[in-house]
Design an enzyme around this catalytic site. Structure first.
Site, PDB file in Angstrom:
ATOM      1  N   SER A 107     -65.846 -22.222   0.936  1.00  0.00           N
ATOM      2  CA  SER A 107     -66.937 -21.564   1.660  1.00  0.00           C
ATOM      3  C   SER A 107     -66.400 -21.017   2.969  1.00  0.00           C
ATOM      4  O   SER A 107     -65.817 -21.774   3.750  1.00  0.00           O
ATOM      5  CB  SER A 107     -68.077 -22.551   1.948  1.00  0.00           C
ATOM      6  OG  SER A 107     -68.997 -22.014   2.874  1.00  0.00           O
TER       7      SER A 107
ATOM      8  N   ASP B  48     -68.073 -20.200   5.473  1.00  0.00           N
ATOM      9  CA  ASP B  48     -68.952 -20.565   6.589  1.00  0.00           C
ATOM     10  C   ASP B  48     -68.600 -21.890   7.257  1.00  0.00           C
ATOM     11  O   ASP B  48     -69.111 -22.190   8.333  1.00  0.00           O
ATOM     12  CB  ASP B  48     -70.412 -20.639   6.118  1.00  0.00           C
ATOM     13  CG  ASP B  48     -70.963 -19.287   5.710  1.00  0.00           C
ATOM     14  OD1 ASP B  48     -70.507 -18.274   6.271  1.00  0.00           O
ATOM     15  OD2 ASP B  48     -71.845 -19.234   4.836  1.00  0.00           O
TER      16      ASP B  48
ATOM     17  N   SER C 151     -73.084 -25.613  -5.899  1.00  0.00           N
ATOM     18  CA  SER C 151     -72.210 -25.773  -7.059  1.00  0.00           C
ATOM     19  C   SER C 151     -71.845 -27.232  -7.265  1.00  0.00           C
ATOM     20  O   SER C 151     -71.794 -27.724  -8.404  1.00  0.00           O
ATOM     21  CB  SER C 151     -70.938 -24.940  -6.869  1.00  0.00           C
ATOM     22  OG  SER C 151     -71.246 -23.577  -6.690  1.00  0.00           O
TER      23      SER C 151
ATOM     24  N   MET D  88     -71.168 -13.448   9.138  1.00  0.00           N
ATOM     25  CA  MET D  88     -71.850 -14.310   8.182  1.00  0.00           C
ATOM     26  C   MET D  88     -72.138 -15.682   8.793  1.00  0.00           C
ATOM     27  O   MET D  88     -71.487 -16.110   9.740  1.00  0.00           O
ATOM     28  CB  MET D  88     -71.033 -14.451   6.899  1.00  0.00           C
ATOM     29  CG  MET D  88     -71.094 -13.215   6.013  1.00  0.00           C
ATOM     30  SD  MET D  88     -70.233 -13.439   4.440  1.00  0.00           S
ATOM     31  CE  MET D  88     -70.695 -11.921   3.607  1.00  0.00           C
ATOM     32  N   GLY D  89     -73.092 -16.378   8.187  1.00  0.00           N
ATOM     33  CA  GLY D  89     -73.494 -17.690   8.672  1.00  0.00           C
ATOM     34  C   GLY D  89     -74.999 -17.827   8.635  1.00  0.00           C
ATOM     35  O   GLY D  89     -75.667 -17.788   9.671  1.00  0.00           O
TER      36      GLY D  89
ATOM     37  N   GLU E 234     -75.678 -14.176  11.105  1.00  0.00           N
ATOM     38  CA  GLU E 234     -76.749 -13.563  10.312  1.00  0.00           C
ATOM     39  C   GLU E 234     -77.999 -14.427  10.248  1.00  0.00           C
ATOM     40  O   GLU E 234     -79.097 -13.924  10.021  1.00  0.00           O
ATOM     41  CB  GLU E 234     -76.261 -13.256   8.899  1.00  0.00           C
ATOM     42  CG  GLU E 234     -75.875 -14.478   8.086  1.00  0.00           C
ATOM     43  CD  GLU E 234     -75.465 -14.123   6.660  1.00  0.00           C
ATOM     44  OE1 GLU E 234     -76.060 -13.197   6.079  1.00  0.00           O
ATOM     45  OE2 GLU E 234     -74.557 -14.774   6.144  1.00  0.00           O
TER      46      GLU E 234
ATOM     47  N   ASP F 200     -72.100 -26.260  -1.645  1.00  0.00           N
ATOM     48  CA  ASP F 200     -72.892 -27.472  -1.898  1.00  0.00           C
ATOM     49  C   ASP F 200     -73.783 -27.333  -3.123  1.00  0.00           C
ATOM     50  O   ASP F 200     -73.989 -28.302  -3.859  1.00  0.00           O
ATOM     51  CB  ASP F 200     -73.720 -27.861  -0.662  1.00  0.00           C
ATOM     52  CG  ASP F 200     -74.708 -26.776  -0.245  1.00  0.00           C
ATOM     53  OD1 ASP F 200     -74.450 -25.599  -0.547  1.00  0.00           O
ATOM     54  OD2 ASP F 200     -75.722 -27.114   0.391  1.00  0.00           O
TER      55      ASP F 200
ATOM     56  N   GLN G 209     -65.534  -9.944   5.352  1.00  0.00           N
ATOM     57  CA  GLN G 209     -65.091 -11.272   5.816  1.00  0.00           C
ATOM     58  C   GLN G 209     -64.538 -12.126   4.684  1.00  0.00           C
ATOM     59  O   GLN G 209     -63.741 -13.031   4.900  1.00  0.00           O
ATOM     60  CB  GLN G 209     -66.265 -12.001   6.485  1.00  0.00           C
ATOM     61  CG  GLN G 209     -66.753 -11.333   7.743  1.00  0.00           C
ATOM     62  CD  GLN G 209     -68.161 -11.764   8.121  1.00  0.00           C
ATOM     63  OE1 GLN G 209     -68.339 -12.747   8.834  1.00  0.00           O
ATOM     64  NE2 GLN G 209     -69.162 -11.038   7.656  1.00  0.00           N
ATOM     65  N   ARG G 210     -64.984 -11.849   3.460  1.00  0.00           N
ATOM     66  CA  ARG G 210     -64.497 -12.593   2.292  1.00  0.00           C
ATOM     67  C   ARG G 210     -63.224 -11.978   1.720  1.00  0.00           C
ATOM     68  O   ARG G 210     -62.570 -12.584   0.868  1.00  0.00           O
ATOM     69  CB  ARG G 210     -65.552 -12.592   1.178  1.00  0.00           C
ATOM     70  CG  ARG G 210     -66.830 -13.306   1.498  1.00  0.00           C
ATOM     71  CD  ARG G 210     -67.694 -13.372   0.240  1.00  0.00           C
ATOM     72  NE  ARG G 210     -68.986 -13.958   0.505  1.00  0.00           N
ATOM     73  CZ  ARG G 210     -69.228 -15.263   0.553  1.00  0.00           C
ATOM     74  NH1 ARG G 210     -68.243 -16.105   0.370  1.00  0.00           N
ATOM     75  NH2 ARG G 210     -70.448 -15.722   0.790  1.00  0.00           N
TER      76      ARG G 210
END
Length: 385
Positions: free
Chosen positions: A165, A167, A122, A209-210, A265, A120, A301-302
């Site tokens: 993303s 997430d 970007s 993540m999150g 997180e 968001d 995770q990425r």
């Protein structure tokens, strides 16, 4: 497949036009599929397509960072994770001077169509860029950086956004590029941890993540049958510590040899205080005496190759982005390509960004029920809770 006149129309739609594609913010598996689709569909329509390397920083720096793409230059990209054209945080683009440089670089190459793949932040930057475009042109002409003819040929800028993303934190789309692949990475690790946890009768606390969105944590918990999950949008009730310990004890009492707890997180309690994976471990050890370990998954995770879903999602969104750019007019608002059901659709960019920011604001103000509502009816977090 296009046939007849539609096939011919598509092949000529981009003649005389130029498209630039960049990836910005955090990387996400499937971004390369989207870049590949933008390049190939753009070339198919007759348009020139340019890579912008290193995100907005490359747009500001110009030069070799903005290069024309060919059909072959995106070969063997589908299976690659991350983004092969690079991404970078860019402070320069946040100020008008940086955006002036970026505009000048685009105008010199005749580019008036920009596809931005990112989160968001970007996409907000892209919308600001477009809103200022006419003023930037005027300033560049006044400074002698571009001619009046160049300004006339680049009188407006079309912007289309794709959400990359892991997430799944962007309102307006059922799924963002990279989320499914991240879930695959997480589940592989959870399954591996489960076997060792069962062998040694351990409790494992896994942090995923999150920061503002609990989608990864919630879906992981559902998919692995976790005992407990902590997410930012729905803090646990008062005295959750007693409830959690009771749940873990009951599970062990029924013969289970392990416990799995998932922590996003950004997890918080009702007062907005962070709930960390270490906090949960200390609680379990102190009150129950269980052998407890923490695993923070972090950037793994990425990583890795994108799933089939993300490869197709990125490709479909890239196709729709090119069509949206080439069909755009000076009066067409900036749009974001979203997934609704199983359809790639176009939505007003800033309306989606605004709702996404309202979720974060609602959480900051402890209006958690409203935050869940704003996530939308398709949110797994909302549906389960």
């Amino acid at each position: 497949m296009l046939r007849g006149s539609k096939h011919h129309d598509a092949q000529t739609l981009g003649i005389g036009k130029a498209i630039a594609v960049l990836t910005s913010g955090g990387d996400a598996q499937g971004m390369n599929a989207a870049v590949r689709a933008v390049v190939r569909v753009g070339i198919y329509t007759g348009a020139k397509v340019f890579f912008v390397h290193e995100g907005y920083q490359g747009l500001v720096d110009g030069g070799e960072n903005i290069r024309e793409a060919t059909w072959e230059s995106v070969s063997m990209m589908l299976q690659l994770g991350g983004t092969v054209i690079g991404s970078a945080r860019c402070q320069d683009f946040r100020c008008r001077e940086g955006r002036l440089k970026a505009a000048c670089n685009l105008i010199k190459k005749g580019i008036t169509n920009l596809c931005v793949i990112g989160g968001d932040g970007s996409l907000t930057g892209a919308d600001t860029f477009r809103a200022e475009w006419s003023g930037l042109l005027a300033d560049l002409v006044k400074a002698g950086k571009i001619t009046s003819d160049e300004a006339a040929k680049s009188s407006y800028l079309n912007i289309v956004g794709l959400v990359g993303s892991i997430d799944n934190d962007f309102c307006g789309t059922d799924m963002t590029i990279g989320t499914d692949s991240a879930l695959h990475r997480i589940m592989e690790i959870v399954d591996a941890i489960t076997t060792t946890a069962q062998s040694h009768q351990r409790t494992f606390v896994l942090e995923v993540m999150g920061r503002h969105c609990g989608y990864l944590a919630m879906v992981t918990a559902l998919a692995c049958g976790a005992d407990w999950v902590f997410i930012p949008e729905s803090p646990p009730e008062e005295n959750w510590e007693e409830h959690l310990c009771r749940r873990l004890s009951e599970t062990r009492g029924r013969g289970s040899r392990l416990n799995i707890i998932i922590v996003a997180e950004g997890a918080i309690d009702l007062n907005g205080k962070p709930i960390t994976s270490e906090d949960v471990k200390k609680l379990v050890v102190k009150r129950l005496g269980y052998d407890t370990r923490v695993t923070v998954l972090g950037h793994v995770q990425r990583g890795g190759t994108p799933s089939a879903f993300d490869r197709i999602l990125g490709s479909r969104m890239g196709v729709e982005a090119v069509m949206a750019l080439l069909e755009g007019t000076p009066d067409t608002p900036a749009c974001v390509v979203s997934l609704s059901g199983n359809q790639a659709i176009r939505l007003p960019l800033m309306e989606c960004v605004q709702v996404t920011k309202e979720v974060t604001q609602a959480m900051n103000e402890k209006r958690f029920a409203e935050a869940l509502k704003l996530r939308g009816r398709n949110s797994h977090v909302n549906a389960v809770i």
